[in-house]
Design an enzyme around this catalytic site. Structure first.
Site, short mmCIF file in Angstrom:
data_model
loop_
_atom_site.label_atom_id
_atom_site.label_comp_id
_atom_site.label_asym_id
_atom_site.label_seq_id
_atom_site.Cartn_x
_atom_site.Cartn_y
_atom_site.Cartn_z
N CYS A 31 -4.35 7.28 4.74
CA CYS A 31 -5.53 6.42 4.52
C CYS A 31 -5.44 5.13 5.33
CB CYS A 31 -5.74 6.10 3.05
SG CYS A 31 -6.06 7.54 2.05
N LYS A 40 1.34 3.65 -9.79
CA LYS A 40 2.40 3.48 -8.79
C LYS A 40 3.57 2.68 -9.35
CE LYS A 40 -0.79 3.45 -4.86
NZ LYS A 40 -0.77 4.79 -4.28
N ASP A 86 -3.63 -7.24 -1.85
CA ASP A 86 -3.54 -5.85 -2.31
C ASP A 86 -2.06 -5.57 -2.59
OD1 ASP A 86 -3.22 -3.15 -2.56
OD2 ASP A 86 -4.22 -2.61 -0.69
N HIS A 130 -4.95 -0.36 4.07
CA HIS A 130 -5.36 0.94 3.52
C HIS A 130 -6.89 1.00 3.57
CE1 HIS A 130 -6.03 3.93 0.32
NE2 HIS A 130 -4.77 4.28 0.44
N GLN A 154 1.35 -1.60 -3.31
CA GLN A 154 2.68 -1.13 -2.88
C GLN A 154 3.76 -2.19 -3.09
OE1 GLN A 154 3.29 1.93 -2.00
NE2 GLN A 154 1.19 2.67 -1.81
#
Lengths: 141, 419
Positions: free
Chosen positions: B377, B239, B213, B136, B216
């Site tokens: 993104c 999220k 990261d 991202h 997600q």
């Protein structure tokens, strides 16, 4: 035809459709029917970047008339773009600067002018008016 | 448990369960353009359960006060709730210490914190920061900024056409100049679940720390930072069914102790004089200024909600939706799925012939179906596939097979109108 008359005509055209599908199908048809811009003008300088779809705008000025041509990579945006071009093109800078674009709202497509849509349409209209304004100032000086 | 067994009766009970869960999310019952909302933009942000919504109201009605500095009752109450939430986060991802949990504004903020603080101390001219093709922008641009002022450079782990990292190439790219590896656990665009444990293992053989990261991943998979042995891990509250404006940076104590503060201000200091300021201990050293107290506290409610359902059930249901949606979407002529990795989270990106994703998204919106369109993104990833963007449907545990059916019939309708 004046800018106002062209807008009223479009509003009448769209009044035939009572649901969103009809309107969108008509928009898509408008987008498909009009090969709006010469490929040589689809260059970086003419590109108005929306986050979602891209719009190219080319401007000519002859005989106190501004001629706009434009295109988009998304067909619904292209349909919208073609209507704006149809309304504003072939008018004097003064008429364009003083015009009030109400037809998009009236035919129930105002959501496409939201800055959050970032489809390039709003930026294109700003660019068109700005150019006309610059021409008008030049003529007046 | 009935839920996991496969026969006709039990599928009904699966649906029954989902229907119960859906009742916890008020916004799922709303209508859009006169149609029931089909919310398939969960990778952008998830909807919130009543537990979280009510906790936010409860905070302002009963707890609101500034934390960490008040002598009075309310301040103690808010501080306790905020610190209790930190403990819940620490347990949720199994940190060795509670103070390894730094509250941030979100994933982007967490990555920027590491880029700034870790970068200032440990990244120098000639060093290399390693990322991957599928990152991202939030896991690209902070490293580019750091490279610009430190004289370091980026190196990018390539992927194959399916959207999987090329591990052999990754290994061959490692050397002494690499000072940090930064990788998405799950790709927001492709859904690929990366083999992060392996990546961490390999990187550590070269003594290279790894930042994960997990924006997600945190809502889909159980995460144990000690088992992964990652050096940093970042994610966002919004999220994972929690509030917006709160995120977490996990960092190993040894790194956090060694790193200089990120921002200066209140709460992060021990003593201040015009000659010399000494910094507060962890985690406060990295938490300057009044934080998003309400969101920090209510993140604990989101965690409790997820734990209550359990990752086994979440995974089973989301995987079922992923497989069903993949099969059904592929029946549409001209539709191509971008991202076909062997291990995927419930994210499907697709394109249909030459139709612009934005056009499909507009028609789906009119049908009440919320998807994301565009480059998500991840522009370098779009360049890899040679496309401008995709339509992305991302599923949460509250989505249903009926919603997948609506998506599929919506896409068919859009294709008919646009072709």
């Amino acid at each position: 035809m004046t800018i106002k008359e062209t807008q009223d005509e479009l509003i009448e055209d769209f009044s035939l459709f009572d649901d969103w599908m009809g309107k969108y199908e008509y928009l898509i048809q408008l987008g498909k029917d009009l090969p709006l811009i010469d490929d040589k003008y689809k260059k970086e300088e003419n590109l108005i970047k929306g986050c979602q779809s891209r719009v190219w705008l080319h401007i000519d000025y002859t005989g106190n008339k501004v001629i706009y041509t434009a295109d988009s990579d998304a067909i619904i945006t292209k349909g919208l773009v073609s209507m704006v071009i149809h309304v504003l093109s072939n008018h004097s800078p003064e008429e364009i600067v003083n015009s009030d674009l109400y037809f998009i709202d009236k035919i129930g497509l105002h959501e496409h002018l939201s800055p959050t849509r970032s489809n390039g349409l709003l930026s294109m209209i700003k660019q068109m008016k700005l150019y006309a304004f610059a021409l008008q100032s030049k003529v007046n000086n | 448990m009935k839920f996991f067994m496969k026969n006709d009766n039990i599928i009904e009970s699966t649906e029954f369960k989902v229907e119960m869960i859906r009742k916890d999310f008020p916004l799922l019952t709303t209508t859009v353009h006169g149609k029931p909302l089909v919310y398939l933009d969960n990778a952008a942000t998830s909807q919130k359960p009543w537990d979280v919504i009510k906790a936010i109201e409860n905070y302002y009605a009963h707890q609101n006060s500034n934390i960490h500095r008040g002598v009075h009752y309310l301040s103690q109450l808010a501080t306790e709730a905020y610190e209790e939430s930190r403990k819940k986060v620490a347990q949720f991802i199994n940190t060795a210490h509670n103070h390894e949990v730094i509250f941030t504004k979100g994933t982007t903020d967490g990555i920027n914190l590491v880029a700034s603080s870790f970068g200032r101390k440990f990244i120098h001219s000639g060093d290399i920061i390693m990322i991957s093709t599928m990152e991202h922008h939030s896991n690209i641009v902070p490293w580019q900024l750091l490279s610009e002022y430190s004289g370091a450079s980026l190196s990018v782990i390539p992927i194959n056409e399916k959207g999987e990292l090329l591990l052999d190439q990754f290994k061959s790219m490692l050397n002494k100049k690499v000072k940090l590896v930064c990788i998405a656990y799950v790709s927001n665009t492709l859904g690929t679940v990366n083999p992060v444990k392996k990546i961490i293992e390999i990187s550590h053989q070269y003594n290279i720390p790894v930042l994960i990261d997990a924006a997600q991943a945190i809502q889909h998979l159980p995460i144990d930072v000690q088992e992964l042995d990652c050096d940093f891990l970042v994610f966002s509250g919004h999220k994972m069914y929690g509030p917006t404006g709160i995120g977490v940076l996990y960092g190993k104590e040894k790194w956090l102790e060694d790193m200089p503060p990120y921002q200066g201000g209140g709460d992060m200091i021990k003593t201040v004089s015009f000659d010399k300021t000494t910094y507060n201990e962890l985690p406060f050293k990295f938490e300057a200024g009044t934080p998003n107290i309400e969101a920090g506290i209510c993140l604990a409610n989101a965690i409790a909600y997820i734990k209550n359902i359990g990752f086994d059930q979440i995974h089973r249901h989301e995987h079922e939706l992923l497989e069903y949606a993949t099969d059904e979407l592929l029946k549409i002529a001209g539709l191509k799925i971008i991202g076909t990795a062997a291990h995927k989270a419930s994210v499907i990106s697709f394109i249909v012939d030459n139709i612009h994703p934005y056009d499909i998204g507009l028609i789906l919106d009119k049908l009440g179906i919320a998807v994301r369109t565009g480059h998500h993104c991840t522009q370098p990833l779009m360049d890899f596939y040679g496309i401008a963007g995709t339509v992305r449907a991302s599923f949460a545990f509250y989505n249903t097979k009926e919603e997948v059916d609506q998506l599929v019939s919506g896409v068919k309708k859009a294709v008919r109108m646009l072709s």
